[in-house]
Structure formats: structure tokens, C-alpha cells
Write a protein that holds these residues in place. Structure first.
Motif, short mmCIF file in Angstrom:
data_model
loop_
_atom_site.label_atom_id
_atom_site.label_comp_id
_atom_site.label_asym_id
_atom_site.label_seq_id
_atom_site.Cartn_x
_atom_site.Cartn_y
_atom_site.Cartn_z
N SER A 141 0.82 -1.21 0.00
CA SER A 141 0.00 0.00 0.00
C SER A 141 0.85 1.24 0.00
O SER A 141 0.54 2.22 -0.67
N GLU A 142 1.96 1.19 0.80
CA GLU A 142 2.83 2.36 0.84
C GLU A 142 3.45 2.60 -0.53
O GLU A 142 3.53 3.75 -0.99
N GLY A 143 3.85 1.52 -1.22
CA GLY A 143 4.43 1.67 -2.55
C GLY A 143 3.43 2.22 -3.53
O GLY A 143 3.73 3.08 -4.34
N LYS A 144 2.19 1.74 -3.42
CA LYS A 144 1.14 2.23 -4.32
C LYS A 144 0.86 3.70 -4.06
O LYS A 144 0.70 4.49 -4.99
N SER A 145 0.83 4.07 -2.77
CA SER A 145 0.59 5.47 -2.45
C SER A 145 1.70 6.36 -2.98
O SER A 145 1.46 7.43 -3.52
N GLN A 146 2.98 5.87 -2.84
CA GLN A 146 4.10 6.65 -3.35
C GLN A 146 4.02 6.79 -4.86
O GLN A 146 4.30 7.85 -5.43
N GLN A 147 3.62 5.70 -5.53
CA GLN A 147 3.51 5.74 -6.99
C GLN A 147 2.45 6.77 -7.41
O GLN A 147 2.66 7.53 -8.35
N ASN A 148 1.32 6.81 -6.69
CA ASN A 148 0.29 7.77 -7.03
C ASN A 148 0.79 9.20 -6.86
O ASN A 148 0.47 10.08 -7.66
N THR A 149 1.60 9.41 -5.82
CA THR A 149 2.13 10.75 -5.60
C THR A 149 3.04 11.16 -6.73
O THR A 149 2.98 12.28 -7.25
N ASN A 150 3.92 10.24 -7.15
CA ASN A 150 4.86 10.57 -8.22
C ASN A 150 4.15 10.82 -9.54
O ASN A 150 4.51 11.70 -10.30
N ASN A 151 3.15 10.00 -9.83
CA ASN A 151 2.48 10.10 -11.11
C ASN A 151 1.34 11.11 -11.10
O ASN A 151 0.73 11.37 -12.13
N GLN A 152 1.01 11.64 -9.94
CA GLN A 152 -0.03 12.65 -9.83
C GLN A 152 -1.36 12.17 -10.42
O GLN A 152 -2.06 12.87 -11.13
N THR A 153 -1.69 10.88 -10.09
CA THR A 153 -2.88 10.29 -10.70
C THR A 153 -4.17 10.93 -10.21
O THR A 153 -5.21 10.75 -10.82
N ASP A 154 -4.11 11.60 -9.06
CA ASP A 154 -5.32 12.23 -8.53
C ASP A 154 -5.48 13.67 -9.01
O ASP A 154 -6.40 14.37 -8.58
N SER A 155 -4.58 14.16 -9.84
CA SER A 155 -4.65 15.52 -10.34
C SER A 155 -4.85 15.51 -11.84
O SER A 155 -4.73 14.47 -12.49
N PRO A 156 -5.18 16.66 -12.43
CA PRO A 156 -5.30 16.70 -13.90
C PRO A 156 -3.99 16.27 -14.56
O PRO A 156 -2.92 16.38 -13.95
N PRO A 157 -4.05 15.81 -15.80
CA PRO A 157 -2.83 15.33 -16.46
C PRO A 157 -1.87 16.45 -16.80
O PRO A 157 -2.28 17.60 -17.02
N THR A 163 11.30 11.06 -14.31
CA THR A 163 10.59 11.81 -13.27
C THR A 163 9.25 11.18 -12.90
O THR A 163 8.46 11.79 -12.18
N ASN A 164 9.03 9.95 -13.37
CA ASN A 164 7.78 9.23 -13.08
C ASN A 164 6.54 10.00 -13.51
O ASN A 164 5.50 9.98 -12.84
N ARG A 165 6.64 10.67 -14.66
CA ARG A 165 5.51 11.47 -15.14
C ARG A 165 4.92 10.94 -16.45
O ARG A 165 3.89 11.46 -16.90
N LEU A 166 5.55 9.97 -17.06
CA LEU A 166 5.09 9.53 -18.38
C LEU A 166 3.66 9.00 -18.32
O LEU A 166 2.88 9.20 -19.26
N ASP A 167 3.30 8.35 -17.20
CA ASP A 167 1.97 7.74 -17.10
C ASP A 167 0.88 8.75 -16.79
O ASP A 167 -0.29 8.37 -16.69
N ASN A 168 1.24 10.00 -16.57
CA ASN A 168 0.21 11.01 -16.36
C ASN A 168 0.48 12.27 -17.20
O ASN A 168 0.17 13.37 -16.79
N THR A 169 1.09 12.07 -18.36
CA THR A 169 1.36 13.19 -19.26
C THR A 169 0.77 12.90 -20.63
O THR A 169 1.08 11.88 -21.26
N ILE A 170 -0.09 13.78 -21.09
CA ILE A 170 -0.62 13.70 -22.45
C ILE A 170 0.36 14.43 -23.36
O ILE A 170 0.67 15.60 -23.13
N ILE A 171 0.87 13.73 -24.37
CA ILE A 171 1.84 14.30 -25.30
C ILE A 171 1.13 14.59 -26.62
O ILE A 171 0.48 13.70 -27.18
N VAL A 172 1.25 15.81 -27.09
CA VAL A 172 0.67 16.21 -28.37
C VAL A 172 1.80 16.63 -29.29
O VAL A 172 2.62 17.48 -28.95
N PHE A 173 1.83 16.04 -30.48
CA PHE A 173 2.86 16.36 -31.48
C PHE A 173 2.16 16.89 -32.72
O PHE A 173 1.30 16.22 -33.29
N THR A 174 2.53 18.11 -33.13
CA THR A 174 1.89 18.70 -34.32
C THR A 174 2.79 19.76 -34.92
O THR A 174 3.90 20.00 -34.45
#
Length: 469
Positions: A19-35, A294-305
Motif C-alpha cells: 500500500s505504501e508503494g502504491k501510495s508513493q507511486q500515485n504521488t509521483n504520477n499525480q494520478t489524482d490531479s489533472p494530467p 521523473t515518473n511522469r510519463l503515465d500522467n502526461t498527455i503528449i501532443v505532437f503537431t
């Protein structure tokens, strides 16, 4: 120790650590915040010379990976094929007819436009906003960016401070700035970062200099590849066009940038253009690595144009500005880790415009666009939906430098295109059936069999030019 008590302790430790690892992962990935949002905005990029588009010569593995993991919009367009004007529509979600941002008339955001720009609105809602690279819209206005790493004007691939012998090409420098910005972004709020590459824009837009000085890292690529002739590049087609097009800046630049497809100059320029694209691809790879680190790839929307397309010898032209699909169609890839796995690598056929990016970014942040925005969020389409009221046509306009580039307006539907050259005498119009003639080679405007269609498209043009203002 009692056996049952030992088992209880072990279970507690195991689940507590998990649970602690999961909580830390959520903090790093900012899964509870907008992307987080990373917009990679390229200058003068034709939509075709990319590996995922089927180009067998160019090497774009990171862009191709983005396409494989994300969604590709096959019918994405700029509403004005001019660098500055297109940036104005990007920032405001409005047609140039409403922003008034034309290259030779007014080329910067007003304070009012800056306040309604997507960076300002995201920043006000709690995002950390940043900009790297080519800005091209005058001075930054207060309230838009927390982190400013842009440069003024067109920029130079090489300079006295960064000469070629030191191997510090502008594309590489911008990539390094973007990586640094990602690492420096605070961890307690989402970020929205735009990276504006100058490449593959020419070194200087108005003088016959070395058009595409690539980085030493890509200097030997494509040297033995034969660059194919672009569509409608034969002299007979060029000669069939009216004089005001044959004498325009598109042709002037063709003379010194490209020339005939069989010429050494054309082959050399296209190879270097391709090298510049590969250079951007490498920097995209570094940015994606930074997101992983930076553990952000899973909560970052990338737009290429890109800001618009390019004539690379098509129709005997070099540059952009006119309303043919070669100049107005743009690549658009969106990698959203929140989408279902089934959506990865899929294509969308709906018409998406530059003005749609602002409302889409706001949608991802849980915001609504203000009154006056002319674009629409394509987030539902990205997720696999099919809005029944989505557009089936749009307006095109170009008004900059009328002494060198003919002013034009028009309407593109899913099947037909109408272009009108406003200052031509006698009036010159173009009408194409895009289903039967995707290269736009057969102008039907003078065909009696299509007179009714021509009248219908003229009516659409008149309605649209009133609507967009």
C-alpha cells in the motif's frame, strides 16, 4: 512466536509495504490531479515525411512510437498556413479573422488575448506553465508562463555563441532546455509545457542562404537516398497555373531552395530537410526519457503537431500560405496514457483544426472555454467517441504580404474544396473534388458540369467569412 500471530504480522507487513508503494507511486504520477500536457510544436513540417505515414526513407522512431502508442488524426488542418498567424490561432482557439494576427499587419498577442490563451487559463487553474523555443508572437505577456525559456524572433540554428564547430545546433539546445524544464517542474502541481522547435523551418525565410543546416549528429543521413519527385512537380502543371501564382514568393523560393526534382539542389535540400526532422525526433526521445525518469510519463498527455504543412516542390512551389492540402494539412498525434489500450495506434478521420487545441487542453484540465472560442474539444473523439454534430467543413484564410503572396480564402468540406484569390483580375477560383482528385490537380471551377457546385461553394464561402469574424 505464536504461528498465527506470526502470519498476521507477515500479512500486515506485506500489505502495508504494497500500500505504501502504491501510495508513493500515485504521488509521483499525480494520478489524482489533472494530467500534465506536453505540446511539441514543430515549424514547417509537412505531414508526409514521417515513418508512421509510410515514408520509407526517413528515420523517425520516436515519433513513430508516439503514433503506435497514441491516436493519429488523419484530417488535421491549420486554418492559415503562416507561422505567426497559426500560433495566434493555437493560443486563442480563434480564427485569424477574429484575432487580427496577420504576419505583416499585427504579429503579437494583445494583453486581452494573452489573458484568454490556453497557458494563462491553465496557469490560473493551478497548472505550472512553461515555454521553450520559438515563440514568434511578440513579447510574453504577464500571467502566461511560470517558466520562460523562449527566444526572440526566428532564431538561428548556428550563431557566434554557438558556432557549427562546437556542435551545438539549435534543435539540440531546445531539446536540452525541454528536458531541463521537465526535470525542474514542481511535483505538487500538473504542468503544461510547450516546446516550439524552429526546425525544419529554413535558416532564413527571405534570403537565398543554406536552407536546412542540420545538426552534426544527423549530418550523414540520407546521403545516398534518392529523394522522390513530389506530386505535380512537372513543368507542364506549373505552366498551367495563372501568372500571379507563377510569380509569387512560393515560386521565388522554389528557385533557390529546391529546383527540379532531378537537380542536385533539390536532392541536397530535401536530404537536409529530412535530417532536421530526424533531429527533432531524437529530442522527442529525450523528452520522453525525462518523463520516465521523473515518473511522469503515465500522467502526461503528449501532443505532437506542426503550425502548417509545406510545399516541398509540389506544384512547383516552396513554402506554404496557399490553401492546398499540401500547405494546410498538419500531422497530429496525441498520446494519452489514460485511454484504453484498444485505442493505441488507432486513427481518427474527423476534421480537427488548430483552433481545437485550446478547448481540448482546457477540457483535459476540467475547464470550459470562454465565450468567443471558435474551436471545439476533440477529447471525446480521442477517446473513441463520434459526436454527431462534429464539423464537416471549415474556413481557410491568408492575407499576409499581398504584394508577394496572393490573398486567398476558401472552404474545405469533407469532399470538396473552394479557393478564391481575392485580388485576382479577372477573378480566379479553384474547385476540387477531393475524393476523385486528392492531389488537387483538376480545377473544376471552369467546368460547366460543375457550375451548380461552384455556386454552392461560393455561397458557403460568403457565409463562412461572415461567421468567423
Amino acid at each position: 512466536m505464536n504461528t498465527s500471530r506470526y502470519l498476521i504480522i507477515c500479512v500486515f507487513l506485506i500489505f502495508g509495504v504494497h500500500s505504501e508503494g502504491k501510495s508513493q507511486q500515485n504521488t509521483n504520477n499525480q494520478t489524482d490531479s489533472p494530467p500534465n500536457i506536453l505540446l511539441v510544436f514543430v515549424d514547417d513540417l509537412d505531414h508526409e515525411p514521417l515513418g508512421f505515414m509510410g515514408d520509407s526513407i526517413i528515420h523517425t522512431p520516436h515519433i513513430d512510437q508516439l503514433a503506435a502508442e497514441g491516436v493519429v488524426f488523419r484530417n488535421a488542418f491549420a486554418t492559415t498556413a503562416t507561422c505567426i498567424t497559426s500560433r495566434g490561432t493555437l493560443m486563442t482557439g480563434r480564427y485569424a479573422a477574429r484575432t487580427g494576427i496577420y504576419f505583416d499587419q499585427f504579429d503579437e498577442l494583445t494583453a486581452e488575448q494573452a489573458a484568454i490563451s490556453f497557458p494563462a487559463q491553465l496557469r490560473q487553474s493551478g497548472y505550472h506553465t512553461g515555454y521553450v523555443g520559438k515563440w514568434h508572437l511578440g513579447p510574453f505577456r504577464e500571467g502566461m508562463f511560470d517558466d520562460d525559456r523562449a527566444y526572440d524572433g526566428q532564431g538561428q540554428f548556428w550563431s557566434e555563441e554557438h558556432p557549427p564547430e562546437r556542435g551545438s545546433h539549435l534543435t539540440d539546445r531546445l531539446g536540452n532546455r525541454a528536458v531541463s524544464m521537465i526535470h525542474d517542474a514542481p511535483g505538487d502541481k500538473p504542468f503544461a509545457v510547450t516546446v516550439g522547435f524552429k526546425a525544419p523551418h529554413v535558416q532564413d525565410g527571405f534570403h537565398p542562404v543554406e536552407p536546412y543546416p542540420a545538426s552534426p549528429a544527423t549530418a550523414v543521413l540520407y546521403e545516398r537516398d534518392e529523394m522522390p519527385a513530389p506530386p505535380l512537380s512537372d513543368s507542364a502543371f506549373f505552366d498551367s497555373q495563372p501568372d500571379f501564382l507563377k510569380e509569387s514568393l512560393n515560386r521565388v523560393r522554389w528557385e533557390y531552395r529546391l529546383g527540379p526534382p532531378e537537380s542536385l539542389n533539390f536532392q541536397r535540400s530535401l536530404r537536409r530537410y529530412y535530417r532536421m526532422i530526424t533531429g527533432i525526433d531524437r529530442q522527442l526521445g529525450k523528452m520522453m526519457d525525462a518523463l520516465r525518469e521523473t515518473n511522469r510519463l503515465d500522467n502526461t498527455i503528449i501532443v505532437f503537431t506542426s503550425d502548417h504543412g509545406m510545399y516541398l516542390g509540389d506544384r512547383g512551389f516552396a513554402g506554404k500560405w496557399l490553401g492546398h492540402d499540401t500547405a494546410i494539412r498538419i500531422p497530429l498525434i496525441v498520446r494519452d496514457p489514460g485511454l484504453r489500450e484498444a485505442e493505441a495506434g488507432t486513427r481518427r478521420e474527423q476534421m480537427v483544426l488548430m483552433i481545437d487545441l485550446l478547448p481540448t487542453f482546457l477540457d483535459w484540465a476540467g475547464l470550459s472555454p470562454q465565450e468567443g472560442v471558435q474551436g471545439s474539444s476533440f477529447a471525446p473523439i480521442l477517446a473513441g467517441g463520434d459526436p454527431g454534430d462534429w464539423r464537416s467543413e471549415f474556413f481557410y484564410e491568408h492575407h499576409s504580404f499581398p504584394d508577394r503572396i496572393p490573398r486567398s480564402e476558401g472552404v474545405r468540406t469533407e469532399r470538396y474544396k473552394y479557393l478564391r484569390y481575392l485580388d485576382s483580375e479577372p477573378l480566379y477560383e479553384e474547385l476540387y473534388d477531393l475524393r476523385e482528385d486528392p492531389q488537387e490537380s483538376d480545377n473544376l471551377a471552369g467546368d460547366p458540369d460543375h457550375a451548380r457546385l461552384l455556386r454552392q461553394m461560393r455561397d458557403k464561402w460568403e457565409q463562412w467569412r461572415k461567421k468567423v469574424r
